[in-house]
Write an enzyme that holds these catalytic residues in place. Structure first.
Site, mmCIF file in Angstrom:
data_model
loop_
_atom_site.group_PDB
_atom_site.id
_atom_site.type_symbol
_atom_site.label_atom_id
_atom_site.label_comp_id
_atom_site.label_asym_id
_atom_site.label_seq_id
_atom_site.Cartn_x
_atom_site.Cartn_y
_atom_site.Cartn_z
ATOM 1 N N ASP A 1 7.390 11.101 3.921
ATOM 2 C CA ASP A 1 6.272 11.280 3.393
ATOM 3 C C ASP A 1 6.144 10.490 2.115
ATOM 4 O OD1 ASP A 1 3.850 10.545 5.710
ATOM 5 O OD2 ASP A 1 2.920 10.613 3.655
ATOM 6 N N ASN A 18 -0.558 0.369 -2.412
ATOM 7 C CA ASN A 18 -0.648 -0.710 -1.651
ATOM 8 C C ASN A 18 -2.254 -1.161 -1.646
ATOM 9 O OD1 ASN A 18 1.381 -1.309 0.281
ATOM 10 N ND2 ASN A 18 0.399 -0.335 1.793
ATOM 11 N N HIS A 68 0.126 -5.491 -0.709
ATOM 12 C CA HIS A 68 0.944 -5.246 0.757
ATOM 13 C C HIS A 68 2.513 -5.391 -0.062
ATOM 14 C CE1 HIS A 68 -2.107 -3.438 3.324
ATOM 15 N NE2 HIS A 68 -2.350 -4.310 2.896
ATOM 16 N N ASP A 89 5.361 -2.981 0.516
ATOM 17 C CA ASP A 89 6.671 -3.428 1.581
ATOM 18 C C ASP A 89 8.005 -3.178 0.448
ATOM 19 O OD1 ASP A 89 5.566 -3.686 3.335
ATOM 20 O OD2 ASP A 89 5.823 -5.406 3.427
ATOM 21 N N GLU A 127 5.208 4.660 6.064
ATOM 22 C CA GLU A 127 5.838 5.582 5.032
ATOM 23 C C GLU A 127 6.292 6.368 5.288
ATOM 24 O OE1 GLU A 127 1.927 7.056 4.772
ATOM 25 O OE2 GLU A 127 2.296 5.233 5.930
#
Length: 657
Positions: free
Chosen positions: A260, A268, A273, A277, A304
């Site tokens: 994680d 973010n 975003h 990504d 994630e």
């Protein structure tokens, strides 16, 4: 962004290429047919020795000797050529020479027979050799014509030399010409037809190859995470089943490792975003390179979170790999300044579990243990790895607390519903709302659905929660026509439970709501396999008028087989595909998924519409319905009740700030 394979434009061969391909294929067929063809021809040729004994007994010994000499020589020559791998043209020449010399070897001694009249009539059998050249062997048209022309010339020479009347010579001369013309014409037609058959077969082969490639591309699409290019949850779950089966049957131990990315939501929020990504892509690529060295599998498990499966023999190996994963992410040195924990780069927390005798018989147990280890890694300050240890008091199962909470959730009013509107793209009307379940702890702390729903499914609490949710939407919104349709998420575990459809019918009867006001959204879970109980339950629900929707299509939760087996009213495409439309590959992928669903005849609903640009794209793609913050955020039932219009115009939803 993840690379998506594109189709190469179809190459149409030119006429010259087609001729070359046809010649190659024809040569291969002639080569395959040469041995059986010549053997059959020689056997028939030798069997005609019986007619020699009957019609020309005085020279039969010579003709029969000639037959055996020519036939055996031809077979021996052909077998030697085949053993030495001679070219197909040489095999054709051998077969053609066998026809010509077979005819000469039979005809010459025959013409010396005493009964001239019998000999003259017996010569008509010579046309059989002409037909063999044109029709029996699959020579090229050129070779067939040359061979049959030589036979015709020999026939005319012998016809001229054999003592006979002029009428006989004219009649049989005309017969020879007719036979030559007819067999040559049929041969030409056959060659033309063979070429047409070749063209049709080639076209069918090309179409089949294209269909196969598209099928493989769709299969890859259904098994690949569109952002990172890693395997998605569906693919990794299949591998997990394989690993588990090997361990159960053969004792091949393995590790399951959950990863994680720490404080990813804050990442973010800080960088946006798109940067989020890119961060996930960098992490995925680095971990993929690491896992390849251990011959393992890595997939994106959602958001994630990543998962690694690797065959390991010892716990120390698992611990070393888990630690290497932590250090690999840390060594990327991706900036993350909003963490406020003394670290300014992206890190990861890792939880690992290893197969052991006490793990139990259920597949999801090892994932559950890895998740508990991951929880412990986060509780230990993150950026570390933990291996599940059943003897460690700190490994207490947090899900057991949730399981206990779920038992009293309904009676203590700890569970509630909020509703998110669904809009018809063409008309702009709000056609439905989706019911979303919320759970709070006794102190009022909210529990994310991603935590309590799996526990509810594992413990069976989902059955009571599901019935409560259906009854609640009926009483809160449907009984008094506040909204047209409400969709409710239904677990496949509920569908497998005997009497589920009957319990839904009872709720509808008690609340006075017709079935066509409800839609059930089905999401394929980790341990679910489609079987007759689920199909039968869905059929019973449809008889009640309830609409069946497929949720999260494309993420790996829902398989293509579900589209084939169930006539869904609506298919919901996961929000990740819409958010990937910023790239040409992402947009093309969404179009492919839409085309696939549309070809099955289902309505399409796209989740995650958040901007005007995304809404415009949905109009461009001809999407039926959309859902997302651009349409409306989840809100309590009172919001919909207060904004209800008595004339049943489209209801409005107040968006939260």
């Amino acid at each position: 962004m993840a690379h998506v394979e594109s189709y190469e434009p179809r190459h149409e061969p030119g006429s010259d290429e087609l001729r070359i391909l046809y010649r190659r294929e024809a040569q291969a067929k002639r080569r395959a047919d040469a041995r059986p063809g010549l053997w059959i021809a020689v056997v028939i040729y030798l069997l005609f020795s019986a007619t020699d004994l009957l019609l020309i007994p005085d020279v039969a010994a010579y003709t029969i000797t000639a037959r055996f000499a020519v036939g055996l020589t031809a077979l021996l020559t052909l077998e030697v050529q085949l053993r030495r791998g001679a070219a197909t043209e040489w095999l054709d020449m051998t077969c053609a020479a066998a026809i010509i010399f077979g005819y000469i070897g039979w005809l010459y001694p025959t013409s010396m027979g005493a009964d001239r009249e019998t000999v003259a009539y017996y010569m008509v059998f010579g046309t059989i050799f002409m037909m063999s050249a044109n029709l029996f062997f699959t020579f090229s048209f050129k070779v067939s014509i040359i061979t049959s022309t030589i036979i015709l010339c020999i026939l005319y020479v012998v016809n001229y030399l054999v003592p006979a009347t002029l009428t006989y010579k004219m009649v049989f001369g005309s017969f020879y010409i007719s036979c030559f013309t007819f067999t040559s014409y049929v041969n030409w037609k056959l060659n033309k037809e063979r070429y047409n058959v070749f063209l049709n077969a080639l076209e069918a082969k090309i179409q089949h190859r294209e269909a196969t490639e598209r099928g493989k591309a769709l299969l890859r699409l259904s098994r690949t995470d569109p952002l990172t290019g890693l395997e998605n949850r569906r693919a990794i779950d299949e591998k997990l089943r394989d690993y588990w089966t090997d361990w159960q049957k053969h004792g091949s131990s393995f590790a399951a490792i959950l990863i994680d990315v720490d404080f990813f939501k804050k990442f973010n929020d800080c960088y946006g975003h798109q940067e989020g990504d890119r961060c996930l892509i960098h992490v995925a690529n680095a971990l993929s390179d690491l896992i390849k060295q251990h011959d393992g599998s890595i997939g994106r498990y959602g958001g994630e979170e990543f998962i690694v499966l690797a065959r390991m023999d010892k716990k120390d190996q698992v611990a070393d790999l888990a630690e290497a994963i932590c250090r690999t992410v840390e060594n990327l040195a991706l900036t993350h300044e909003l963490r406020r924990d003394g670290i300014s780069i992206v890190t990861a927390s890792v939880g690992a579990a290893f197969t052991r005798k006490q793990t139990g018989a259920k597949l999801e147990k090892i994932i559950h243990e890895a998740d508990r280890a991951l929880y412990l890694a986060k509780a230990s300050g993150r950026n570390c790895a933990r291996l599940f240890d059943p003897t460690d008091p700190q490994s207490s199962d947090e899900s057991e607390n949730l399981a206990a909470l779920l038992k009293i959730a309904i009676s203590q009013n700890l569970v509630s519903l909020v509703y998110q509107p669904i809009q018809d793209v063409a008309s702009g009307r709000f056609e439905a709302v989706e019911a979303l379940m919320r759970l709070k702890m006794l102190d009022g702390t909210l529990v994310p659905p991603s935590l309590f729903i799996p526990v509810a499914e594992r413990t069976g609490a989902i059955l009571e929660l599901g019935r409560w949710a259906i009854r609640t939407v009926c009483t809160e919104l449907l009984a008094e026509d506040h909204v047209r349709v409400v969709s409710v998420n239904v677990s496949p575990i509920q569908l497998k439970t005997p009497g589920f459809a009957a319990s839904v019918a009872t709720i509808l009867g008690e609340t006075g709501v017709t079935g066509n006001r409800l839609a059930f959204e089905i999401t394929e879970g980790l341990e679910m396999e489609m079987h007759s109980d689920i199909l039968r339950c869905i059929s019973d629900l449809k008889l009640l008028g309830i609409k069946i929707w497929l949720d999260d299509f494309g993420t790996g939760f829902a398989g293509l087989s579900w589209l084939r087996l169930i006539d869904f009213d609506t298919v919901k495409i996961d929000r990740s595909f819409l958010h990937d439309c910023a790239t040409p590959n992402g947009k093309a992928m969404l179009q492919d998924i839409i085309a696939l669903v549309r070809n099955r005849g289902h309505k399409i609903l796209v989740e995650g519409v958040e901007t005007d640009e995304q809404m415009a794209l949905m109009r461009e793609f001809g999407i039926d319905n959309v859902q997302g913050f651009r349409v409306g955020r989840p809100a309590p039932a009172e919001n919909f009740q207060r904004h209800r219009d008595v004339h049943k115009r489209p209801f409005a939803v107040r968006k939260s700030a």
